[in-house]
Design an enzyme around this catalytic site. Structure first.
Site, short mmCIF file in Angstrom:
data_model
loop_
_atom_site.label_atom_id
_atom_site.label_comp_id
_atom_site.label_asym_id
_atom_site.label_seq_id
_atom_site.Cartn_x
_atom_site.Cartn_y
_atom_site.Cartn_z
N LYS A 105 0.85 -1.20 0.00
CA LYS A 105 0.00 0.00 0.00
C LYS A 105 0.88 1.24 0.00
O LYS A 105 1.63 1.47 0.95
CB LYS A 105 -0.92 0.05 1.22
CG LYS A 105 -1.98 1.16 1.10
CD LYS A 105 -2.60 1.55 2.43
CE LYS A 105 -1.77 2.61 3.14
NZ LYS A 105 -1.79 3.94 2.47
N CYS A 120 14.31 11.19 6.03
CA CYS A 120 14.65 10.84 7.41
C CYS A 120 16.15 10.84 7.65
O CYS A 120 16.60 10.76 8.80
CB CYS A 120 14.05 9.50 7.80
SG CYS A 120 14.30 8.20 6.59
N GLU A 167 11.49 15.41 14.83
CA GLU A 167 11.75 15.48 13.40
C GLU A 167 10.85 16.54 12.76
O GLU A 167 9.63 16.46 12.84
CB GLU A 167 11.50 14.11 12.77
CG GLU A 167 11.93 14.01 11.32
CD GLU A 167 11.80 12.59 10.79
OE1 GLU A 167 12.58 12.22 9.90
OE2 GLU A 167 10.90 11.85 11.25
N GLU A 171 11.52 0.98 9.03
CA GLU A 171 12.44 2.08 8.73
C GLU A 171 11.66 3.36 9.01
O GLU A 171 10.78 3.74 8.25
CB GLU A 171 12.93 2.01 7.29
CG GLU A 171 14.23 2.78 7.04
CD GLU A 171 14.01 4.26 6.78
OE1 GLU A 171 14.06 5.03 7.75
OE2 GLU A 171 13.80 4.63 5.62
#
Length: 486
Positions: A180, A287, A387, A253
């Site tokens: 997906k 990231c 982040e 991840e």
């Protein structure tokens, strides 16, 4: 189905066929450069996920038993097809993401086909412990087998490349896949799945589109033996928790907060240029982006000035503008997140450059944000600990090597990092002590197919790329035979 006949209509890829959602429902896909709807994608539900997993399970009965040679040849053909249809793939990826056309073609397409070629070769050289008589009168050997059906979820920052990072090792190892993509960037995943159907048996690779609820259905379904996600820490924790109830394997991840440690002896100008590029590329929506700089006490002020000059020189803009480094943020929620992080700066911090929406095409069109530099932040500030995932670089001043290391490791993430110094011994010490899955020395952000990518702590576990990535999609079986002696 939207009434506008000009909209591009996407379909799921299930069992080798292009199909609508069982309900017929769709959702809007938005062009981030304008904020306008440009496509409709299937709003997949439980019936669609069931159908995809049934196709994958049926296909595994044969694909899981194919020879490494057969799987390798299929992946090589897919790689060639990506190269042959590069312009078409770039156009679709750019429409979904708003990325610059030239940089997408030069920086993302060549690695994409290379990853397939690497895993095509890797499929044929899996290794295990040597067969032998570890118990007298008995011979033991190792079988490395595919896990089975794998469910995968990919993010919106690199929709094409992250799909390839997932499907290439999974397919090379003999697994079948239901994937997906992010609901905001489904188009290139559907296109790549269509391309792959020419070279893979029906059901080996299936793609269903939809929102987070579709993703939850994918993860909690009884069929997959493994689920893999690239996404936020929140999403990773949710996936891990859901998978735990059925003891599925999990490959995560997740986010990052990469420290970029610039010591006083570094080449300041070269470092500033490279770090700005690695921090602002893809609008900082990476990231591993070089967005958390720790600068030595003697160069800190000059380095802030150099980064500020880079920020004022670099441009964001429309995909066809050859002078831009990055395009818009992906969606309005991400624009609000980045804007909020900057708007909530504490009083002791400063905005050195940028700090707001970018004026593109004569107005606040799309989700563009200025390249931004922040200084004066402290270790416990939100902008250091969380982040941001946007074109925002922070700079902190450290006093010595010990403090730089402590601050670098002093976040919940552990994905990537870099060290900038001319001192070889210092670079080696830092590479040993940095608690991150990747350490670059005097560079930041290059990847190669042969080396692993993956993090520690809240950045997840499991490796993408390399032989380690392939091994993650296999299981180990010990076989022992009595020799009939004595």
């Amino acid at each position: 189905m939207p009434e506008n006949s000009d909209l591009k209509v996407l379909k799921n890829v299930v069992g080798g066929e292009l199909v609508e959602a069982a309900s017929g429902a769709t959702y809007d896909v938005v062009d981030p450069t304008t904020g306008a709807v440009y496509a409709a994608a299937p709003a997949s539900g439980a019936e669609d996920v069931d159908r995809a997993y049934a196709a994958a399970a049926a296909a595994f009965e044969t694909w899981g038993r194919t020879s490494p040679k057969e799987r390798s040849e299929a992946l090589l053909k897919i790689a060639d097809a990506i190269d042959a249809r590069a312009d078409e793939i770039v156009a679709v990826e750019v429409k979904d993401t708003g990325k610059p056309i030239g940089l997408t073609a030069s920086e993302e397409l060549p690695p994409s086909s290379d990853h397939f070629r690497f895993f095509a070769g890797a499929a044929r050289v899996l290794e295990g412990k040597s067969a032998g008589e570890y118990l007298p009168g008995h011979t033991s050997w190792i079988r490395r087998e595919p896990i089975g059906v794998v469910g995968q979820v990919t993010p919106w920052n690199y929709p094409l490349m992250m799909m390839i990072w997932k499907i290439a090792p999974a397919l090379a190892a003999g697994n079948t896949v239901v994937l997906k993509p992010s609901d905001t960037t489904p188009a290139s995943s559907v296109l790549l799945a269509e391309i792959c159907q020419e070279f893979l048996p029906p059901g080996v690779l299936n793609v269903v589109t939809g929102d987070r609820d579709t993703g939850r259905l994918l993860v909690t379904h009884k069929t997959p033996q493994m689920v893999s996600i690239t996404g936020s820490v929140r999403a990773g924790m949710e996936v891990a928790g859901a998978a735990a109830t059925d003891l599925k394997r999990v490959h995560l991840e997740l986010g990052g907060k990469a420290p970029v440690i610039v010591f006083d002896d570094a080449d300041l100008e070269a470092a500033a240029e490279a770090i700005a590029t690695a921090g602002y590329f893809n609008a900082g929506q990476d990231c591993t982006a070089a967005t958390r700089v720790l600068a030595g006490p003697r160069i800190h002020d000059d380095f802030v000035s150099a980064l500020t000059e880079q920020a004022r020189t670099l441009k964001t803009g429309m995909p066809d503008d050859e002078d831009v480094l990055f395009g818009p943020l992906n969606n309005p929620d991400q624009l609000a997140r980045v804007s909020g992080m900057v708007d909530r700066l504490p009083d002791h911090a400063n905005v050195e450059a940028g700090g707001g929406r970018a004026d593109v095409a004569g107005g606040e069109q799309g989700y563009f944000y200025q390249p931004t530099v922040l200084s004066g932040l402290r270790q416990d500030d939100e902008q250091i600990q969380s982040e941001i995932f946007g074109p925002v670089i922070t700079v902190q001043r450290f006093d010595d090597e010990a403090e730089a290391l402590r601050w670098a490791n002093g976040v919940e993430y552990g994905l990537s990092s870099s060290v900038w110094t001319r001192d070889h011994a210092r670079a080696l010490r830092m590479s040993r002590d940095l608690d991150f899955g990747v350490v670059w020395i005097n560079t930041h952000i290059p990847f190669v197919s042969e080396m692993p990518h993956g993090g520690f702590k809240h950045s997840g576990y499991g490796k993408d790329l390399s032989m380690y990535g392939l091994e993650d999609y296999t299981r180990i079986k010990h076989v022992m035979s009595f020799l009939g002696e004595g």
